[in-house]
Design a protein around this motif. Structure first.
Motif: not given
Length: 167
Positions: A83-97, A99-104
């Motif tokens: 329930s905690i929302v994080f802005d992970v834009t700075a980690g685009r390489n990991f969390y972007g479309p 990235g290896m965590y992109g599905n999150f």
């Protein structure tokens, strides 16, 4: 015993001049404004960044309103853990479309982070109630808490995730 100031030696004279110069610099600092904005470190960090980072407001999100923040087309990337929302834009390489965590990205990543799994079946559909995580083992809950701590030290907390009808 009285001490006298002897300016007869060159060392004393040089030292006095240096002290007076230093005091003058402190008492009367330079107020000249540079003609151009410096772009490199010379006399301290006094230049402006190329752009101000976007302002982040703390908001309440639902799975449906969180989904657009998936980083596609260069947009912001948000994800939720417990329930905690994080802005992970700075980690685009990991969390972007790509990235290896992109599905999150734009989703509730709680179960996937707890179980260390990137599988799509770790994600609850955005039109379903939030995952209550009741079947997680204690070690998985601790793992999820570790991710929350990691994210809290690295990314901005920008909101909370609530049920779709609670917004």
């Amino acid at each position: 015993m009285a001490y006298t100031l002897d300016f007869g030696t060159p060392v004393n004279t040089a030292l006095l001049i240096y002290i007076l110069y230093s005091v003058q610099k402190i008492v009367f600092p330079s107020t000249s404004i540079p003609k151009t904005v410096p772009s490199e470190f010379k006399h301290g960090y006094s230049w402006m960044p190329k752009e101000h980072p976007p302002t982040v407001l703390f908001k309440t999100y639902t799975p449906k309103t969180l989904e657009p923040f998936n980083g596609k087309n260069g947009g912001r990337i948000l994800l939720a853990i417990n329930s905690i929302v994080f802005d992970v834009t700075a980690g685009r390489n990991f969390y972007g479309p790509d990235g290896m965590y992109g599905n999150f990205a734009g989703r509730d990543a709680s179960r996937g982070m707890a179980k260390q799994s990137f599988d799509l079946d770790m994600l609850t559909a955005v039109d379903q109630p939030l995952d209550k995580l009741q079947d997680l083992r204690p070690d998985e809950i601790e793992n999820m808490k570790g991710w929350i701590e990691h994210f809290s030290n690295k990314y901005v907390i920008c909101g909370k995730l609530v049920e779709n009808d609670a917004a």
